[in-house]
Design a protein around this motif. Structure first.
Motif, PDB file in Angstrom:
ATOM      1  N   ASP A  44       0.829  -1.200   0.000  1.00  0.00           N
ATOM      2  CA  ASP A  44       0.000   0.000   0.000  1.00  0.00           C
ATOM      3  C   ASP A  44       0.868   1.257   0.000  1.00  0.00           C
ATOM      4  O   ASP A  44       0.542   2.243  -0.673  1.00  0.00           O
ATOM      5  CB  ASP A  44      -0.926  -0.007   1.224  1.00  0.00           C
ATOM      6  CG  ASP A  44      -1.882   1.179   1.228  1.00  0.00           C
ATOM      7  OD1 ASP A  44      -2.729   1.265   0.326  1.00  0.00           O
ATOM      8  OD2 ASP A  44      -1.763   2.030   2.135  1.00  0.00           O
ATOM      9  N   SER A  45       1.970   1.240   0.742  1.00  0.00           N
ATOM     10  CA  SER A  45       2.880   2.388   0.765  1.00  0.00           C
ATOM     11  C   SER A  45       3.505   2.608  -0.599  1.00  0.00           C
ATOM     12  O   SER A  45       3.707   3.753  -1.030  1.00  0.00           O
ATOM     13  CB  SER A  45       3.972   2.162   1.818  1.00  0.00           C
ATOM     14  OG  SER A  45       3.413   2.076   3.114  1.00  0.00           O
TER      15      SER A  45
ATOM     16  N   ILE B  51       2.119   1.791  -3.516  1.00  0.00           N
ATOM     17  CA  ILE B  51       1.072   2.302  -4.408  1.00  0.00           C
ATOM     18  C   ILE B  51       0.828   3.787  -4.160  1.00  0.00           C
ATOM     19  O   ILE B  51       0.630   4.569  -5.103  1.00  0.00           O
ATOM     20  CB  ILE B  51      -0.231   1.508  -4.200  1.00  0.00           C
ATOM     21  CG1 ILE B  51      -0.064   0.066  -4.689  1.00  0.00           C
ATOM     22  CG2 ILE B  51      -1.386   2.182  -4.922  1.00  0.00           C
ATOM     23  CD1 ILE B  51       0.104  -0.084  -6.169  1.00  0.00           C
ATOM     24  N   ARG B  52       0.852   4.193  -2.903  1.00  0.00           N
ATOM     25  CA  ARG B  52       0.552   5.598  -2.559  1.00  0.00           C
ATOM     26  C   ARG B  52       1.770   6.506  -2.657  1.00  0.00           C
ATOM     27  O   ARG B  52       1.661   7.703  -2.391  1.00  0.00           O
ATOM     28  CB  ARG B  52      -0.027   5.662  -1.151  1.00  0.00           C
ATOM     29  CG  ARG B  52      -1.407   5.046  -1.031  1.00  0.00           C
ATOM     30  CD  ARG B  52      -2.026   5.337   0.311  1.00  0.00           C
ATOM     31  NE  ARG B  52      -1.293   4.719   1.411  1.00  0.00           N
ATOM     32  CZ  ARG B  52      -1.438   5.037   2.690  1.00  0.00           C
ATOM     33  NH1 ARG B  52      -2.278   6.004   3.027  1.00  0.00           N
ATOM     34  NH2 ARG B  52      -0.763   4.414   3.617  1.00  0.00           N
ATOM     35  N   GLY B  53       2.928   5.955  -2.974  1.00  0.00           N
ATOM     36  CA  GLY B  53       4.123   6.771  -3.115  1.00  0.00           C
ATOM     37  C   GLY B  53       4.730   7.190  -1.801  1.00  0.00           C
ATOM     38  O   GLY B  53       5.362   8.245  -1.714  1.00  0.00           O
ATOM     39  N   GLU B  54       4.570   6.357  -0.771  1.00  0.00           N
ATOM     40  CA  GLU B  54       5.101   6.677   0.549  1.00  0.00           C
ATOM     41  C   GLU B  54       6.269   5.768   0.928  1.00  0.00           C
ATOM     42  O   GLU B  54       6.553   5.552   2.102  1.00  0.00           O
ATOM     43  CB  GLU B  54       3.992   6.558   1.597  1.00  0.00           C
ATOM     44  CG  GLU B  54       2.846   7.525   1.369  1.00  0.00           C
ATOM     45  CD  GLU B  54       1.718   7.332   2.364  1.00  0.00           C
ATOM     46  OE1 GLU B  54       1.810   6.390   3.184  1.00  0.00           O
ATOM     47  OE2 GLU B  54       0.745   8.112   2.325  1.00  0.00           O
TER      48      GLU B  54
ATOM     49  N   GLN C 226      -5.874  -5.731  -2.846  1.00  0.00           N
ATOM     50  CA  GLN C 226      -6.411  -4.411  -2.545  1.00  0.00           C
ATOM     51  C   GLN C 226      -7.800  -4.308  -3.173  1.00  0.00           C
ATOM     52  O   GLN C 226      -7.943  -3.928  -4.335  1.00  0.00           O
ATOM     53  CB  GLN C 226      -5.497  -3.315  -3.075  1.00  0.00           C
ATOM     54  CG  GLN C 226      -4.158  -3.236  -2.357  1.00  0.00           C
ATOM     55  CD  GLN C 226      -3.386  -1.991  -2.736  1.00  0.00           C
ATOM     56  OE1 GLN C 226      -3.527  -1.460  -3.826  1.00  0.00           O
ATOM     57  NE2 GLN C 226      -2.558  -1.523  -1.829  1.00  0.00           N
TER      58      GLN C 226
ATOM     59  N   VAL D  67       7.039   3.638  -6.844  1.00  0.00           N
ATOM     60  CA  VAL D  67       5.782   4.358  -7.031  1.00  0.00           C
ATOM     61  C   VAL D  67       5.583   4.726  -8.495  1.00  0.00           C
ATOM     62  O   VAL D  67       4.447   4.753  -8.988  1.00  0.00           O
ATOM     63  CB  VAL D  67       5.745   5.619  -6.144  1.00  0.00           C
ATOM     64  CG1 VAL D  67       6.870   6.577  -6.483  1.00  0.00           C
ATOM     65  CG2 VAL D  67       4.402   6.321  -6.279  1.00  0.00           C
TER      66      VAL D  67
ATOM     67  N   ARG E 286       2.233   3.629 -10.244  1.00  0.00           N
ATOM     68  CA  ARG E 286       1.308   4.631 -10.777  1.00  0.00           C
ATOM     69  C   ARG E 286       0.952   4.321 -12.232  1.00  0.00           C
ATOM     70  O   ARG E 286      -0.217   4.380 -12.632  1.00  0.00           O
ATOM     71  CB  ARG E 286       1.942   6.006 -10.665  1.00  0.00           C
ATOM     72  CG  ARG E 286       1.043   7.152 -11.114  1.00  0.00           C
ATOM     73  CD  ARG E 286       1.694   8.476 -10.764  1.00  0.00           C
ATOM     74  NE  ARG E 286       3.046   8.557 -11.295  1.00  0.00           N
ATOM     75  CZ  ARG E 286       4.096   9.082 -10.643  1.00  0.00           C
ATOM     76  NH1 ARG E 286       3.952   9.559  -9.426  1.00  0.00           N
ATOM     77  NH2 ARG E 286       5.287   9.112 -11.209  1.00  0.00           N
TER      78      ARG E 286
END
Length: 409
Positions: free
Chosen positions: A168-169, A171-174, A236, A279, A283
């Motif tokens: 998840d991190s 995917i969200r760019g974190e 997800q 990411v 994206r």
């Protein structure tokens, strides 16, 4: 039954059996001391443990011997005692020693008791205690297996949550150092059989799970590693996300994983240098999955960069800028004849002769310029799919890079 005649089993224990249990009770201290000495002598790894860990093991051993005495006195009243003997150890106990080492501990303790009770109890007590010890040891073995099975289930559930958090991190760019650390805790090295640290993200529809079916994430990870890549996997919602590491050919790996995805497109993001840059790949893959229905004939799996025109039309700003900079931009360099030629060729319906007449040049000149367009952009105007990409690229380039005096959208 031997157990009945010995004085333990169903029913009220005899006075002789209770007296035997009291004598065994008095020997527990000596048995616990002898058990620790036997472990230290026969198990090389035991002496390498920390003092705290050895202390915990000593408490478990002492608890087991005490529990055996209580069980020996009345098996019916203490039927759950073998399972409870591990209650004195902390949860981390299963991380300190393996199940195999626990079996060694049990075997050593049982052998010690069998060899020692002859010196601590009267001769008439020894056969009865040994028989009871054999029954009790079986129950303790089952209890140990249960403890480790539960610990494995808890670790598996925790690892699944941690893996989902890492994906998840990404995917969200974190993705940062903490994410890298969490991935390492899951066994992620990012290096496949080639030793490469390159990463690519694969996204597709989640399969329809059936009761009793295997964990899809576990199967996908195993299949990816069999194909030579490291993998992180998470569900997800209605999509399955796989982060592939250690491969410069993610499409080939994704082909081996296609059977584990649900129906529909599978999109492979571009290869990036490592997990921290994943990411970019994620994206593009997610945007490609959203836009893929616009190209029904797309291969499965398909690279996200092959979906640039569909992604642009679906509102992906990154794809629009990529088409404008990587395809439209090179065609504008110099006198712009390549841009004029490919534009005239597309407007003429893909006819070289019509393009030559419209531009007042020879047909071979048109062919040469179109060949140059293919060399510069990677897209051949003679290929219908590439021609569509070029047409969208021209439109995006004109929108994002308007000529002086025009109005950009």
């Amino acid at each position: 039954m031997a157990s009945r005649s010995a004085g333990y089993g169903r029913g009220v224990a005899t006075k002789g059996h209770l007296a035997r249990a009291e004598r065994l009770q008095g020997a527990t201290g000596a048995l616990a001391t002898a058990a620790m000495a036997a472990m230290d002598e026969k198990l090389p790894w035991f002496g390498k443990l920390s003092a705290q860990d050895r202390s915990w093991i000593g408490l478990v051993a002492q608890s087991g011997i005490t529990a055996f005495v209580d069980w020996f006195r009345d098996p019916e009243a203490h039927s759950a005692m073998p399972t409870r003997m591990f209650g004195s150890a902390p949860r981390e106990f299963t991380r300190v020693i393996s199940l195999h080492q626990t079996v060694d501990l049990l075997r050593t303790t049982i052998e010690m008791i069998e060899n020692t009770i002859g010196d601590l109890l009267p001769p008439e007590d020894v056969p009865v205690v040994r028989e009871a010890m054999q029954r009790y040891a079986r129950e303790v073995a089952f209890a140990a297996a249960t403890v480790y099975a539960k610990a494995a289930e808890m670790r598996g559930a925790w690892d699944a949550r941690l893996e989902a958090l890492v994906v998840d991190s990404v995917i969200r760019g974190e993705a940062d150092e903490s994410v890298r650390s969490r991935a390492s805790a899951l066994g992620w090295t990012g290096a496949g059989t080639t030793g490469s640290t390159e990463v690519a993200v694969v996204v597709g529809r989640a399969p329809e799970s059936e009761p009793g079916s295997a964990n899809v994430a576990d199967v996908v990870r195993h299949a990816a590693r069999e194909a030579g890549a490291d993998a992180l996997c998470a569900m997800q919602g209605d999509r399955l996300v796989v982060v592939l590491g250690g491969t410069s050919k993610p499409v080939e790996i994704a082909q081996n994983l296609a059977q584990w995805f649900g129906p529909g497109p599978i999109v492979v993001g571009p290869v990036v240098k490592d997990l921290m840059a994943a990411v970019t790949s994620a994206r593009a893959a997610v945007a490609g999955l959203r836009a893929a229905p616009a190209w029904p004939a797309a291969p499965r799996p398909v690279q996200a960069d092959e979906l640039l025109p569909e992604r642009s039309l679906s509102g992906d700003g990154h794809a629009r800028r990529q088409l404008a900079s990587d395809v439209y931009g090179p065609l504008t360099i110099g006198d712009g004849v390549l841009l004029d030629t490919v534009s005239a060729y597309l407007d003429s319906g893909g006819s070289i002769e019509a393009t030559a007449r419209a531009m007042f040049i020879h047909a071979n000149t048109v062919r040469y310029r179109l060949k140059r367009v293919a060399e510069i952009t990677g897209y051949s105007p003679l290929n219908p799919r590439d021609a569509f990409t070029l047409r969208v690229a021209l439109a995006m380039g004109r929108l994002l890079n308007p000529e002086p005096g025009s109005t950009a959208l």
